[in-house]
Motif scaffolding. Structure first.
Motif, PDB file in Angstrom:
ATOM      1  N   GLU A  95      25.599  -0.052   2.095  1.00  0.00           N
ATOM      2  CA  GLU A  95      26.671   0.526   1.290  1.00  0.00           C
ATOM      3  C   GLU A  95      27.833  -0.457   1.302  1.00  0.00           C
ATOM      4  OE1 GLU A  95      26.949   5.158   1.587  1.00  0.00           O
ATOM      5  OE2 GLU A  95      26.841   4.404   3.622  1.00  0.00           O
ATOM      6  N   LEU A  96      28.592  -0.480   0.231  1.00  0.00           N
ATOM      7  CA  LEU A  96      29.789  -1.324   0.184  1.00  0.00           C
ATOM      8  C   LEU A  96      30.955  -0.526   0.733  1.00  0.00           C
ATOM      9  CD1 LEU A  96      29.729  -3.075  -3.300  1.00  0.00           C
ATOM     10  CD2 LEU A  96      30.016  -4.204  -1.109  1.00  0.00           C
ATOM     11  N   ALA A 145      35.890  11.232   7.555  1.00  0.00           N
ATOM     12  CA  ALA A 145      36.814  10.107   7.359  1.00  0.00           C
ATOM     13  C   ALA A 145      36.403   9.230   6.179  1.00  0.00           C
ATOM     14  CB  ALA A 145      36.869   9.273   8.639  1.00  0.00           C
ATOM     15  N   PRO A 146      36.392   9.830   4.969  1.00  0.00           N
ATOM     16  CA  PRO A 146      35.933   9.047   3.805  1.00  0.00           C
ATOM     17  C   PRO A 146      36.872   7.891   3.437  1.00  0.00           C
ATOM     18  CG  PRO A 146      36.746  11.205   3.118  1.00  0.00           C
ATOM     19  CD  PRO A 146      36.704  11.219   4.615  1.00  0.00           C
ATOM     20  N   LYS A 147      38.123   7.949   3.907  1.00  0.00           N
ATOM     21  CA  LYS A 147      39.087   6.876   3.607  1.00  0.00           C
ATOM     22  C   LYS A 147      39.658   6.320   4.909  1.00  0.00           C
ATOM     23  CE  LYS A 147      39.488   6.952  -0.987  1.00  0.00           C
ATOM     24  NZ  LYS A 147      38.038   7.066  -1.111  1.00  0.00           N
ATOM     25  N   GLU A 166      34.487   2.366   8.307  1.00  0.00           N
ATOM     26  CA  GLU A 166      35.501   1.943   7.341  1.00  0.00           C
ATOM     27  C   GLU A 166      35.213   2.643   6.021  1.00  0.00           C
ATOM     28  OE1 GLU A 166      36.464  -2.602   8.079  1.00  0.00           O
ATOM     29  OE2 GLU A 166      34.324  -2.265   8.293  1.00  0.00           O
ATOM     30  N   ASN A 167      36.181   3.375   5.529  1.00  0.00           N
ATOM     31  CA  ASN A 167      36.018   4.124   4.271  1.00  0.00           C
ATOM     32  C   ASN A 167      34.723   4.931   4.244  1.00  0.00           C
ATOM     33  OD1 ASN A 167      38.478   3.151   3.235  1.00  0.00           O
ATOM     34  ND2 ASN A 167      37.491   1.248   2.614  1.00  0.00           N
ATOM     35  N   GLY A 168      34.435   5.592   5.363  1.00  0.00           N
ATOM     36  CA  GLY A 168      33.268   6.467   5.431  1.00  0.00           C
ATOM     37  C   GLY A 168      31.943   5.756   5.600  1.00  0.00           C
ATOM     38  N   LYS A 169      31.968   4.419   5.821  1.00  0.00           N
ATOM     39  CA  LYS A 169      30.723   3.654   6.003  1.00  0.00           C
ATOM     40  C   LYS A 169      30.668   3.128   7.444  1.00  0.00           C
ATOM     41  CE  LYS A 169      30.426   3.776   1.408  1.00  0.00           C
ATOM     42  NZ  LYS A 169      31.626   4.581   1.148  1.00  0.00           N
TER      43      LYS A 169
END
Length: 276
Positions: A95-96, A145-147, A166-169
């Motif tokens: 995922e990016l 924590a999607p962001k 980081e950003n949900g990844k």
């Protein structure tokens, strides 16, 4: 549509989450092993299997920004150079987590097919194939924590998972022993590993599982960050990460078709017998 069942790892084994269709609520069954999931499933269930962190290899890296169509191939080559196994023995996905004109930050996850088959063997033996195989740490990250950057601490088996996202990844994941003196040693080390990989781990959003409440003060002291308590996700936020091997995907399609045909035949036979 949305999957109606999620199977995710916990300290006691697995949690089996099922949607109670009528009112939008979810039921949670505690399982000690995946064998116990078999009688709860049926052939046409749409379910998602979340893997424990210990079963996968998670890697974060930067790649130059290229045309979207070229990304998968470039990332696959990068993953292949990192892994100590032949490419055909592994299923991977990515995922990016961020992207600008110059470069993208990629969260890549891989698993050996043999290990995945071992984990899921009670389900496979009965022909129950998930529609998605993901990593529970990534499911938790995209839900809570999607962001921004977060640090998740929660139990899997008798270990504690420490995951930086980081950003949900998922960017970095380790398992450590569930002892406070172990945390004193490991947490600063893990923060350093993150910084060395270019992850800003200075003041993350710290999320501690409710079953580890007794560690809250220790974690807050070590990280000097307020620590939020989180519970089980009902349901986890949908994520794109899918480690379903190609051979499983094909088998699943066959099984879905068989179920459809069976239903159709019963319907036709029922109609015929009703007309006689």
């Amino acid at each position: 549509g949305m999957p109606s069942i999620f199977i995710v790892p916990t300290s006691h084994g697995w949690n089996f989450l099922r949607s109670a269709e009528q009112n939008g609520s979810w039921t949670v069954r505690k399982l000690q092993s995946l064998d116990e999931a078999v009688p709860l499933l049926s052939a046409d269930d749409e379910f998602v299997l979340g893997l424990p962190v210990s079963a996968v290899i998670a890697q974060r890296f930067r790649v130059p920004s290229v045309a979207p169509a070229e990304f998968p191939e470039m990332i696959r080559l990068q993953i292949e150079t990192l892994l100590p196994f032949p490419p055909d023995e592994v299923t991977s996905d990515f995922e990016l987590s961020e992207q600008n004109e110059k470069e993208g930050v990629v969260s890549a996850v891989a698993i050996r097919n043999e290990q995945l088959s071992d984990v899921a063997s009670p389900l496979l033996a009965r022909g129950y194939i998930p529609r998605q195989v993901t990593v529970y740490a990534a499911q938790r990250a995209s839900t809570h924590a999607p962001k921004g950057n977060a640090l998740l601490i929660y139990p899997e088996g008798d270990m504690l998972v420490y995951a930086i996202t980081e950003n949900g990844k998922l960017s970095l994941a380790r398992t450590i022993e569930r002892k406070s003196d172990q945390l004193q040693l490991e947490l600063p080390q893990l923060r350093l590993s993150a910084e060395l990989q270019g992850i800003d781990a200075a003041y993350p959003n710290v999320l501690l599982d409710e079953t580890c409440y007794e560690l809250r003060d220790t974690v807050q002291d070590i990280l000097a960050s307020p620590t939020e308590i989180v519970g089980i996700e009902l349901p986890p936020a949908p994520g794109k990460l899918n480690l379903l091997p190609e051979s499983w995907r094909r088998r699943r399609l066959q099984l879905v078709r068989q179920v459809e045909w069976r239903k159709r035949l019963l319907w036709v036979c029922g109609g015929y017998l009703g007309a006689v």
